[in-house]
Design a protein around this motif. Structure first.
Motif, mmCIF file in Angstrom:
data_model
loop_
_atom_site.group_PDB
_atom_site.id
_atom_site.type_symbol
_atom_site.label_atom_id
_atom_site.label_comp_id
_atom_site.label_asym_id
_atom_site.label_seq_id
_atom_site.Cartn_x
_atom_site.Cartn_y
_atom_site.Cartn_z
ATOM 1 N N GLU A 25 -13.650 -5.213 8.324
ATOM 2 C CA GLU A 25 -13.905 -4.832 9.714
ATOM 3 C C GLU A 25 -13.832 -3.326 9.948
ATOM 4 O OE1 GLU A 25 -11.666 -7.100 12.497
ATOM 5 O OE2 GLU A 25 -11.888 -8.940 11.364
ATOM 6 N N SER A 26 -14.163 -2.554 8.930
ATOM 7 C CA SER A 26 -14.153 -1.109 9.059
ATOM 8 C C SER A 26 -15.223 -0.534 8.134
ATOM 9 C CB SER A 26 -12.780 -0.567 8.666
ATOM 10 O OG SER A 26 -12.774 0.832 8.714
ATOM 11 N N ASP A 27 -15.680 0.653 8.441
ATOM 12 C CA ASP A 27 -16.665 1.315 7.590
ATOM 13 C C ASP A 27 -15.944 2.293 6.678
ATOM 14 O OD1 ASP A 27 -18.801 -0.049 8.609
ATOM 15 O OD2 ASP A 27 -19.313 1.476 10.078
ATOM 16 N N GLU A 28 -15.066 1.734 5.823
ATOM 17 C CA GLU A 28 -14.269 2.567 4.936
ATOM 18 C C GLU A 28 -14.061 1.880 3.594
ATOM 19 O OE1 GLU A 28 -11.363 5.008 7.903
ATOM 20 O OE2 GLU A 28 -10.785 2.959 7.451
ATOM 21 N N LEU A 29 -13.791 2.705 2.584
ATOM 22 C CA LEU A 29 -13.405 2.226 1.263
ATOM 23 C C LEU A 29 -12.032 2.798 0.954
ATOM 24 C CD1 LEU A 29 -16.719 2.826 -0.705
ATOM 25 C CD2 LEU A 29 -15.850 0.655 0.136
ATOM 26 N N ALA A 30 -11.121 1.939 0.538
ATOM 27 C CA ALA A 30 -9.749 2.361 0.277
ATOM 28 C C ALA A 30 -9.462 2.365 -1.212
ATOM 29 C CB ALA A 30 -8.767 1.427 0.986
ATOM 30 N N CYS A 31 -8.740 3.384 -1.647
ATOM 31 C CA CYS A 31 -8.308 3.469 -3.032
ATOM 32 C C CYS A 31 -7.267 2.381 -3.289
ATOM 33 C CB CYS A 31 -7.712 4.851 -3.304
ATOM 34 S SG CYS A 31 -7.107 5.044 -4.981
ATOM 35 N N ARG A 43 -20.820 6.111 5.833
ATOM 36 C CA ARG A 43 -21.707 6.477 6.942
ATOM 37 C C ARG A 43 -23.121 6.017 6.630
ATOM 38 N NH1 ARG A 43 -19.030 12.000 6.547
ATOM 39 N NH2 ARG A 43 -17.151 11.701 7.792
ATOM 40 N N ASP A 44 -23.704 5.247 7.525
ATOM 41 C CA ASP A 44 -25.058 4.699 7.347
ATOM 42 C C ASP A 44 -25.165 3.953 6.017
ATOM 43 O OD1 ASP A 44 -25.952 5.747 9.787
ATOM 44 O OD2 ASP A 44 -26.381 7.682 8.853
ATOM 45 N N ASP A 45 -24.134 3.160 5.697
ATOM 46 C CA ASP A 45 -24.052 2.352 4.473
ATOM 47 C C ASP A 45 -24.024 3.189 3.194
ATOM 48 O OD1 ASP A 45 -23.951 -0.010 5.917
ATOM 49 O OD2 ASP A 45 -26.122 -0.229 5.922
ATOM 50 N N ILE A 46 -23.661 4.467 3.301
ATOM 51 C CA ILE A 46 -23.539 5.339 2.139
ATOM 52 C C ILE A 46 -22.097 5.809 2.029
ATOM 53 C CG2 ILE A 46 -24.282 7.510 1.075
ATOM 54 C CD1 ILE A 46 -26.898 7.179 2.715
ATOM 55 N N PRO A 47 -21.408 5.496 0.931
ATOM 56 C CA PRO A 47 -20.031 5.953 0.759
ATOM 57 C C PRO A 47 -19.968 7.478 0.627
ATOM 58 C CG PRO A 47 -20.569 4.226 -0.821
ATOM 59 C CD PRO A 47 -21.847 4.636 -0.172
ATOM 60 N N VAL A 48 -19.067 8.094 1.372
ATOM 61 C CA VAL A 48 -18.852 9.535 1.300
ATOM 62 C C VAL A 48 -17.591 9.736 0.450
ATOM 63 C CG1 VAL A 48 -18.489 11.654 2.607
ATOM 64 C CG2 VAL A 48 -19.882 9.820 3.580
ATOM 65 N N LEU A 49 -17.794 9.945 -0.826
ATOM 66 C CA LEU A 49 -16.678 10.022 -1.768
ATOM 67 C C LEU A 49 -16.271 11.466 -2.028
ATOM 68 C CD1 LEU A 49 -17.695 7.195 -4.252
ATOM 69 C CD2 LEU A 49 -16.191 7.073 -2.262
ATOM 70 N N LEU A 50 -15.948 12.149 -0.964
ATOM 71 C CA LEU A 50 -15.446 13.515 -1.044
ATOM 72 C C LEU A 50 -13.986 13.513 -0.630
ATOM 73 C CD1 LEU A 50 -18.420 15.318 0.746
ATOM 74 C CD2 LEU A 50 -17.977 15.218 -1.711
ATOM 75 N N VAL A 51 -13.134 14.105 -1.451
ATOM 76 C CA VAL A 51 -11.707 14.111 -1.161
ATOM 77 C C VAL A 51 -11.448 14.822 0.173
ATOM 78 C CG1 VAL A 51 -9.455 14.888 -1.992
ATOM 79 C CG2 VAL A 51 -11.112 13.967 -3.599
#
Length: 57
Positions: A25-31, A43-51
């Motif tokens: 239920e969130s637009d996030e990926l958790a380590c 964002r817009d179904d694209i993971p932003v993998l910047l620290v």
């Protein structure tokens, strides 16, 4: 959020190289690492993998 399972299988945290998990239920990926604990936006179904863009869980 639409991220294919095969993509989630190969994505890793840029900071510690641990696998990433989709946050329900969130637009996030958790380590998955307990010591790292960064959460990356999607964002817009694209993971932003910047620290610099991640937040601490």
């Amino acid at each position: 959020m639409k991220i294919d399972d095969w993509l989630l299988d190969i994505l890793a945290c840029p900071a510690c190289k641990s696998p990433l998990n989709a946050v329900p239920e969130s637009d996030e990926l958790a380590c998955s690492s307990e010591t790292c604990g960064l959460v990356y936006p999607v964002r817009d179904d694209i993971p932003v993998l910047l620290v610099d863009e991640a937040r601490k869980a």
